[in-house]
Each structure stands twice: as C-alpha cells, then as structure tokens.
Design a protein around this motif. Structure first.
Motif, short mmCIF file in Angstrom:
data_model
loop_
_atom_site.label_atom_id
_atom_site.label_comp_id
_atom_site.label_asym_id
_atom_site.label_seq_id
_atom_site.Cartn_x
_atom_site.Cartn_y
_atom_site.Cartn_z
N ALA A 1 59.24 106.79 -57.10
CA ALA A 1 59.79 107.79 -56.18
C ALA A 1 61.22 107.41 -55.85
CB ALA A 1 58.97 107.86 -54.89
N LEU A 2 62.02 108.41 -55.52
CA LEU A 2 63.39 108.21 -55.04
C LEU A 2 64.24 107.41 -56.02
CD1 LEU A 2 62.60 107.38 -51.30
CD2 LEU A 2 63.01 109.60 -52.34
N GLY A 3 63.93 107.52 -57.31
CA GLY A 3 64.68 106.78 -58.31
C GLY A 3 64.19 105.36 -58.52
N LEU A 4 63.12 104.97 -57.84
CA LEU A 4 62.55 103.63 -57.98
C LEU A 4 61.29 103.71 -58.84
CD1 LEU A 4 62.74 102.42 -54.27
CD2 LEU A 4 64.42 102.08 -56.08
N ASP A 5 61.00 102.63 -59.57
CA ASP A 5 59.77 102.62 -60.35
C ASP A 5 58.59 102.24 -59.45
OD1 ASP A 5 59.63 99.77 -60.11
OD2 ASP A 5 60.74 99.48 -61.97
N ALA A 6 57.40 102.25 -60.01
CA ALA A 6 56.19 102.06 -59.20
C ALA A 6 56.18 100.69 -58.52
CB ALA A 6 54.95 102.23 -60.07
N GLU B 1 58.74 98.90 -57.60
CA GLU B 1 59.72 98.90 -56.52
C GLU B 1 59.21 99.68 -55.31
OE1 GLU B 1 63.87 98.53 -59.10
OE2 GLU B 1 62.87 100.48 -58.92
N VAL B 2 58.54 100.79 -55.55
CA VAL B 2 57.95 101.56 -54.45
C VAL B 2 56.86 100.73 -53.77
CG1 VAL B 2 56.60 103.60 -53.84
CG2 VAL B 2 58.53 103.80 -55.43
N ARG B 3 56.09 100.01 -54.54
CA ARG B 3 55.06 99.13 -53.96
C ARG B 3 55.71 98.14 -52.99
NH1 ARG B 3 50.00 97.06 -54.92
NH2 ARG B 3 49.71 98.56 -56.62
N GLY B 4 56.85 97.58 -53.39
CA GLY B 4 57.56 96.65 -52.51
C GLY B 4 58.02 97.32 -51.23
N VAL B 5 58.44 98.57 -51.33
CA VAL B 5 58.86 99.32 -50.14
C VAL B 5 57.68 99.50 -49.19
CG1 VAL B 5 59.65 101.58 -49.33
CG2 VAL B 5 60.76 100.51 -51.29
N LEU B 6 56.52 99.82 -49.73
CA LEU B 6 55.34 100.03 -48.89
C LEU B 6 54.83 98.71 -48.30
CD1 LEU B 6 53.35 102.72 -50.93
CD2 LEU B 6 55.14 103.02 -49.20
N VAL B 7 54.95 97.63 -49.05
CA VAL B 7 54.60 96.32 -48.49
C VAL B 7 55.48 96.02 -47.29
CG1 VAL B 7 54.68 93.83 -48.91
CG2 VAL B 7 53.64 95.35 -50.60
N ALA B 8 56.78 96.29 -47.41
CA ALA B 8 57.71 96.06 -46.30
C ALA B 8 57.33 96.92 -45.09
CB ALA B 8 59.14 96.35 -46.74
N ALA B 9 56.98 98.18 -45.33
CA ALA B 9 56.58 99.06 -44.23
C ALA B 9 55.34 98.52 -43.53
CB ALA B 9 56.32 100.46 -44.75
N GLY B 10 54.39 97.99 -44.32
CA GLY B 10 53.15 97.50 -43.77
C GLY B 10 53.26 96.21 -42.99
N ARG C 1 49.70 105.47 -42.94
CA ARG C 1 49.48 105.74 -44.36
C ARG C 1 50.73 106.40 -44.91
NH1 ARG C 1 43.35 107.47 -46.14
NH2 ARG C 1 42.46 105.38 -45.98
N PHE C 2 50.83 106.39 -46.24
CA PHE C 2 52.03 106.91 -46.88
C PHE C 2 51.66 107.80 -48.05
CE2 PHE C 2 52.76 102.53 -45.37
CZ PHE C 2 53.62 102.83 -44.32
N ARG C 3 52.34 108.91 -48.15
CA ARG C 3 52.23 109.76 -49.34
C ARG C 3 53.51 109.61 -50.14
NH1 ARG C 3 50.25 114.42 -47.52
NH2 ARG C 3 48.24 114.09 -48.50
N VAL C 4 53.36 109.26 -51.40
CA VAL C 4 54.51 109.02 -52.27
C VAL C 4 54.63 110.18 -53.26
CG1 VAL C 4 55.54 107.47 -53.97
CG2 VAL C 4 54.22 106.52 -52.05
N GLU C 5 55.77 110.86 -53.20
CA GLU C 5 56.10 111.90 -54.17
C GLU C 5 57.43 111.52 -54.83
OE1 GLU C 5 54.08 114.24 -54.85
OE2 GLU C 5 52.72 114.28 -53.12
N ARG C 6 57.74 112.16 -55.93
CA ARG C 6 58.95 111.79 -56.68
C ARG C 6 60.21 111.87 -55.81
NH1 ARG C 6 58.63 108.62 -61.07
NH2 ARG C 6 56.74 109.14 -62.21
N ASP C 7 60.26 112.87 -54.90
CA ASP C 7 61.48 113.09 -54.14
C ASP C 7 61.40 112.58 -52.70
OD1 ASP C 7 59.61 114.95 -53.28
OD2 ASP C 7 61.10 116.51 -52.91
N ARG C 8 60.27 111.93 -52.33
CA ARG C 8 60.15 111.54 -50.92
C ARG C 8 59.01 110.54 -50.72
NH1 ARG C 8 57.61 116.40 -51.67
NH2 ARG C 8 55.53 116.65 -50.71
N ILE C 9 59.05 109.89 -49.57
CA ILE C 9 57.93 109.10 -49.06
C ILE C 9 57.61 109.64 -47.68
CG2 ILE C 9 57.09 106.83 -48.36
CD1 ILE C 9 59.01 105.59 -50.37
N GLU C 10 56.36 110.04 -47.47
CA GLU C 10 55.94 110.57 -46.17
C GLU C 10 55.20 109.48 -45.39
OE1 GLU C 10 53.54 114.02 -46.68
OE2 GLU C 10 54.93 114.98 -48.10
N VAL C 11 55.44 109.45 -44.09
CA VAL C 11 54.71 108.55 -43.19
C VAL C 11 53.68 109.37 -42.42
CG1 VAL C 11 54.88 106.93 -41.27
CG2 VAL C 11 56.73 107.07 -42.95
#
Length: 316
Positions: A7-12, A14-23, A35-45
């Motif tokens: 998502a957001l130009g990051l690979d899976a 990298e997105v996993r790392g973003v969600l780990v940081a959020a958690g 919880r988080f919904r991951v789409e190509r153009d966004r991350i929802e909280v």
C-alpha cells in the motif's frame, strides 16, 4: 483472513512494519483496541469492537485515544519511508467504520526530531515501577509541552503543590468509585488475570486504596494533564496522536511515563478535573513523568490479528 498487502507505494513487508509500529501504542488494560484495513491507496484505522471495555470506558473515550496513538505510529512509520502522510479523521460513510484514513501525500525528508521519535517507538514503555526522586529538567518539560502543541493539544504541567494534591485526590476519589463497581472489577480481572495481558494503561493494584495519594507508586517528580480544546470523537483521536508524540518525546529524552487514568474514566471526577483546569480544556489523560528503571515490553498482538475483516463497520 488475507495477509498484509502492499500500500502507499510500499511492499507487503514494509506495510507490515508500519502496522507493527502502530501496534506499539499504549491502550487501556493493554487491550490494543485497533484494527487496520490496508488498501493500495490508503490505510484505514478502525476500532476493534471485541476489545471495548464498556464498564471502565463506557463512552469509548480511551479507546479513541488509543486508536489515535496507533494512528500517530502509522504516521511516524510512513515518515521513516520518506512518505508524507495525509490523515483524514472520521472520514464518513464512504469508509464505513473508519476512525481515520491515511493516504500518501508525496515525499518528505526526515528531520532529526522525527528520527528521534521513530527510534523511541520500540523503546517506549508504560512504566509502573517507582520513579527516582529526581526532578524533570525545565527543558524537558518544555519539550513535552511543545510536543502536545504540535498535535493541537495542551499539556498542563502540574507544578503547584496544592494543585498536585488536588489531582491526586481526584485519582483516589475515582479509584474509590471504580473499586465499588462490580462491573469495573470484573472487567479488570478479565483483562489482567491472564499473565499474558499486562495492565499497561493505569496504575492500579490491590493496595491502591490503602496508600496515600501521590505515594502509591513511589515518588512522581512530574504530573501532567493532556487536554484537548474541544470534546467529542475527533478530539479523542487528535489527543491520542498528541499523547503518543508526548510519550515518545519523553522516551527520547530518557524519561519514563505512566498513566493515572481513573479521573478520566469517572465522569463526575473528570468534570471536576476540567473545572480545576479552568473549564475551557477537556482532560484526556493524566500522566506521571520522571526517571525510572527499565521495564519489559507489554505483549503485542500479531499483525494478522490487526487486519480488518471484510465488512467491519464499527465506529465508537
């Protein structure tokens, strides 16, 4: 349930790392109600309705605060990848149930202050151990106040002896109310009886009512009240972001922090605290800040458990 996607130009990964940081954000009873919904153009909280604490937090005030703190973690983690995050709070029916939506707003280089906050994320702890009897330097206090201001919030530093006594009296008063409530006691037991879940948010133990206010967990060199300038769900999410910036700033400065959340959770006591602050500010969190000993990290949910199921549409 599907795994993490790019998502957001990051690979899976990298997105996993973003969600780990959020958690890594703090939450009441370490419930981690996001919880988080991951789409190509966004991350929802989103809020996780299964992790609400209706007896202790009936209005979901602290749930939204926690989700706001997790949102700030997403922002920081995206900055680490050179991405400028664009955040929309309470985005509306187009995004059912979302508390916030984060999109890519172009590129942004890291500055030293943001780099220090990123480095502090895995080191931040809610420290329930006694603090050393050492004052927090004035420059550190100013940095914490400035951190709250950057997130459009206010951090009131309690320096007057009488005001400090009042705050701790309110903590004791709220604790008494909750200790007499079987539902609150049952909820606390449900979330803290298992050794795998630690009480990361509030300073409570079986001896709290027996100890004088302000002496229940050692010396507390500094008491601060994080407040918003208005009330409501958006204010809670905004304050949660401010809370995490303040906590990470404290961590980067070598400070420890813990929560005194009882006066936030009991509405009449919260109203009394608000009046004590002059009536114009809305208290969102009460913190103890000082120099403490190292403590282990609280358990964290696996990333796969943080991904939204299709159709999740709960907005506290």
């Amino acid at each position: 349930m599907a795994g993490v996607t790019g998502a957001l130009g990051l690979d899976a990964d990298e997105v996993r790392g973003v969600l780990v940081a959020a958690g890594l954000a703090p939450s009441l009873n370490n419930a981690q109600p996001w919880r988080f919904r991951v789409e190509r153009d966004r991350i929802e909280v989103h809020a996780d309705p299964a992790r609400r604490l209706p007896a202790t937090d009936p209005d979901d005030r602290e749930l939204r605060l926690a989700c706001g703190a997790a949102l700030f973690g997403i922002r920081l983690a995206l900055r680490a990848h050179g991405i400028r995050p664009l955040v929309t709070l309470l985005p509306g029916p187009e995004y059912p149930g979302a508390l916030a939506v984060v999109r890519r707003g172009g590129s942004q280089a890291l500055d030293d202050r943001t780099r220090a906050l990123i480095a502090a994320m895995p080191a931040r702890r809610t420290n329930r151990e006694p603090f050393r009897d050492a004052p927090v330097p004035v420059a550190h206090r100013q940095a914490l106040v400035h951190a709250a201001e950057r997130e459009r919030s206010w951090l009131h530093v309690v320096t007057d002896r009488d005001e400090r006594a009042l705050v701790h009296r309110l903590v004791a008063k709220a604790h008494g109310v909750q200790a007499a409530d079987p539902a609150v006691r049952a909820e606390m037991a449900a979330w803290t009886a298992d050794g795998g879940v630690r009480d990361e948010w509030v300073l409570r133990d079986s001896h709290a009512a027996e100890r004088p206010p302000g002496e229940d967990h050692g010396s507390a060199p500094l008491t601060v009240v994080l407040s918003s300038f208005y009330d409501g769900p958006q204010a809670g999410l905004q304050s949660g972001q401010a809370l995490q910036r303040v906590l990470l700033t404290a961590t980067a400065l070598g400070l420890a922090a813990s929560f005194l959340s009882q006066p936030i959770e009991v509405r009449p006591v919260r109203d009394e605290l608000r009046r004590a602050l002059g009536g114009g500010l809305v208290p969102q969190a009460v913190l103890r800040v000082g120099f403490g000993s190292p403590v282990p990290p609280a358990p964290r949910r696996p990333v796969e458990d943080l991904l939204c199921d299709t159709g999740l549409s709960t907005r506290p």
